[in-house]
Design a protein around this motif. Structure first.
Motif, PDB file in Angstrom:
ATOM      1  N   LEU A   4       0.820  -1.211   0.000  1.00 18.70           N
ATOM      2  CA  LEU A   4       0.000   0.000   0.000  1.00 18.70           C
ATOM      3  C   LEU A   4       0.852   1.259   0.000  1.00 18.70           C
ATOM      4  O   LEU A   4       0.402   2.312  -0.464  1.00 18.70           O
ATOM      5  N   ARG A   5       2.078   1.170   0.511  1.00 18.69           N
ATOM      6  CA  ARG A   5       2.960   2.340   0.520  1.00 18.69           C
ATOM      7  C   ARG A   5       3.258   2.812  -0.902  1.00 18.69           C
ATOM      8  O   ARG A   5       3.456   4.005  -1.143  1.00 18.69           O
ATOM      9  N   HIS A   6       3.268   1.888  -1.847  1.00 16.50           N
ATOM     10  CA  HIS A   6       3.546   2.257  -3.235  1.00 16.50           C
ATOM     11  C   HIS A   6       2.367   2.977  -3.885  1.00 16.50           C
ATOM     12  O   HIS A   6       2.522   3.548  -4.973  1.00 16.50           O
ATOM     13  N   TRP A   7       1.205   2.924  -3.250  1.00 14.24           N
ATOM     14  CA  TRP A   7       0.037   3.619  -3.777  1.00 14.24           C
ATOM     15  C   TRP A   7      -0.218   4.920  -3.026  1.00 14.24           C
ATOM     16  O   TRP A   7      -1.324   5.457  -3.059  1.00 14.24           O
ATOM     17  N   LYS A   8       0.822   5.421  -2.363  1.00 12.35           N
ATOM     18  CA  LYS A   8       0.748   6.699  -1.666  1.00 12.35           C
ATOM     19  C   LYS A   8       1.830   7.625  -2.205  1.00 12.35           C
ATOM     20  O   LYS A   8       2.825   7.185  -2.780  1.00 12.35           O
ATOM     21  N   THR A   9       1.627   8.906  -1.992  1.00 11.68           N
ATOM     22  CA  THR A   9       2.637   9.887  -2.363  1.00 11.68           C
ATOM     23  C   THR A   9       3.725   9.908  -1.296  1.00 11.68           C
ATOM     24  O   THR A   9       3.558   9.342  -0.211  1.00 11.68           O
ATOM     25  N   PRO A  10       4.867  10.560  -1.562  1.00 14.12           N
ATOM     26  CA  PRO A  10       5.915  10.644  -0.538  1.00 14.12           C
ATOM     27  C   PRO A  10       5.443  11.288   0.761  1.00 14.12           C
ATOM     28  O   PRO A  10       6.020  11.034   1.821  1.00 14.12           O
ATOM     29  N   THR A  11       4.395  12.109   0.698  1.00 12.72           N
ATOM     30  CA  THR A  11       3.877  12.742   1.916  1.00 12.72           C
ATOM     31  C   THR A  11       2.815  11.898   2.608  1.00 12.72           C
ATOM     32  O   THR A  11       2.276  12.311   3.632  1.00 12.72           O
ATOM     33  N   GLY A  12       2.492  10.725   2.047  1.00 13.62           N
ATOM     34  CA  GLY A  12       1.532   9.841   2.683  1.00 13.62           C
ATOM     35  C   GLY A  12       0.109   9.972   2.177  1.00 13.62           C
ATOM     36  O   GLY A  12      -0.781   9.265   2.661  1.00 13.62           O
ATOM     37  N   ASP A  13      -0.134  10.861   1.215  1.00 15.36           N
ATOM     38  CA  ASP A  13      -1.480  10.994   0.658  1.00 15.36           C
ATOM     39  C   ASP A  13      -1.790   9.809  -0.261  1.00 15.36           C
ATOM     40  O   ASP A  13      -0.887   9.187  -0.829  1.00 15.36           O
ATOM     41  N   ILE A  14      -3.080   9.535  -0.420  1.00 16.03           N
ATOM     42  CA  ILE A  14      -3.506   8.423  -1.256  1.00 16.03           C
ATOM     43  C   ILE A  14      -3.483   8.848  -2.724  1.00 16.03           C
ATOM     44  O   ILE A  14      -4.049   9.876  -3.093  1.00 16.03           O
ATOM     45  N   ARG A  15      -2.823   8.060  -3.551  1.00 10.10           N
ATOM     46  CA  ARG A  15      -2.791   8.335  -4.980  1.00 10.10           C
ATOM     47  C   ARG A  15      -4.087   7.864  -5.631  1.00 10.10           C
ATOM     48  O   ARG A  15      -4.817   7.044  -5.065  1.00 10.10           O
TER      49      ARG A  15
END
Length: 233
Positions: free
Chosen positions: A137-148
């Motif tokens: 799931l980390r790969h589906w987030k931006t570097p700031t932790g927002d959901i892509r």
């Protein structure tokens, strides 16, 4: 093909009224025809497939309420063996963030099996548990932790942009102006309709949000409502 007619004795723009009706129903413009007849009526014809769409796939429906989130997580846990050993409460909390971003059950299931670049995640022995879930799931987030955006959301957005005749990389950094053909008006209107349907599908208007609004309003201080003194007569 369904057909209905609009007529009026008042000074009303019937074609504009028909267009507003089509827009309010969310019907695709390319599946609807609007024309005038000799009696001064406006005739609207709609494809039967638009009026009787197939039942929606529950996996593609938005998830809003806590009950829906709980049921969706139970379904995901049954569908994905890699969730074996993952604490259900922690998984539900993490999944709720993705659902709040407009993801569906199918979107999250896709993210658990496929990387953002389209390659499949490894599976089998050793690829289970909480750490493996967080890694995917980390790969589906931006570097700031927002959901892509999910894969389906991104495809829908690109389809709307493409139908409007806009460059596919619009809004990306270092976007340079370029010359190119613009979309025809009817194509642009159809793209706008697609965008409206996309927004409606992911708009969070649930009873829980209304209850939260009412509770918040009830707790807001109203200030001093004493009647100001009046001048003596």
């Amino acid at each position: 093909m369904a057909e209905f007619r609009i007529s009026s004795n008042d000074n009303v723009d019937l074609r504009k009224l028909a267009a507003s009706l089509v827009e309010s129903q969310g019907w695709p413009r390319e599946r609807v025809s609007v024309w005038d007849n000799r009696d001064g009526e406006v005739v609207v014809t709609v494809d039967d497939a638009v009026l009787h769409p197939p039942p929606p796939n529950p996996l593609n429906q938005p998830v809003h309420t806590p009950r829906e989130v709980h049921q969706a997580c139970e379904l995901l846990r049954r569908r994905d063996p890699s969730l074996t050993g993952v604490d259900f409460a922690a998984f539900r909390t993490e999944a709720a963030r993705f659902f709040a971003a407009g993801w569906s059950v199918a979107d999250l299931l896709h993210a658990l099996t496929t990387r953002p670049d389209g390659l499949p995640w490894p599976h089998g022995e050793g690829y289970q548990g909480t750490e493996w879930l967080e890694h995917r799931l980390r790969h589906w987030k931006t570097p700031t932790g927002d959901i892509r955006p999910s894969a389906a959301q991104e495809s829908a957005q690109l389809r709307v942009v493409g139908r409007a005749g806009l460059p596919r990389d619009l809004g990306l950094p270092h976007d340079e102006p370029r010359a190119g053909a613009t979309a025809r008006p009817e194509v642009a209107r159809a793209a706008i309709d697609d965008a409206r349907r996309l927004l409606r599908a992911h708009t969070r208007t649930t009873s829980d949000s209304l209850v939260h609004r009412d509770r918040t309003a009830a707790r807001m201080p109203r200030g001093d409502r004493r009647t100001p003194p009046t001048d003596p007569v």
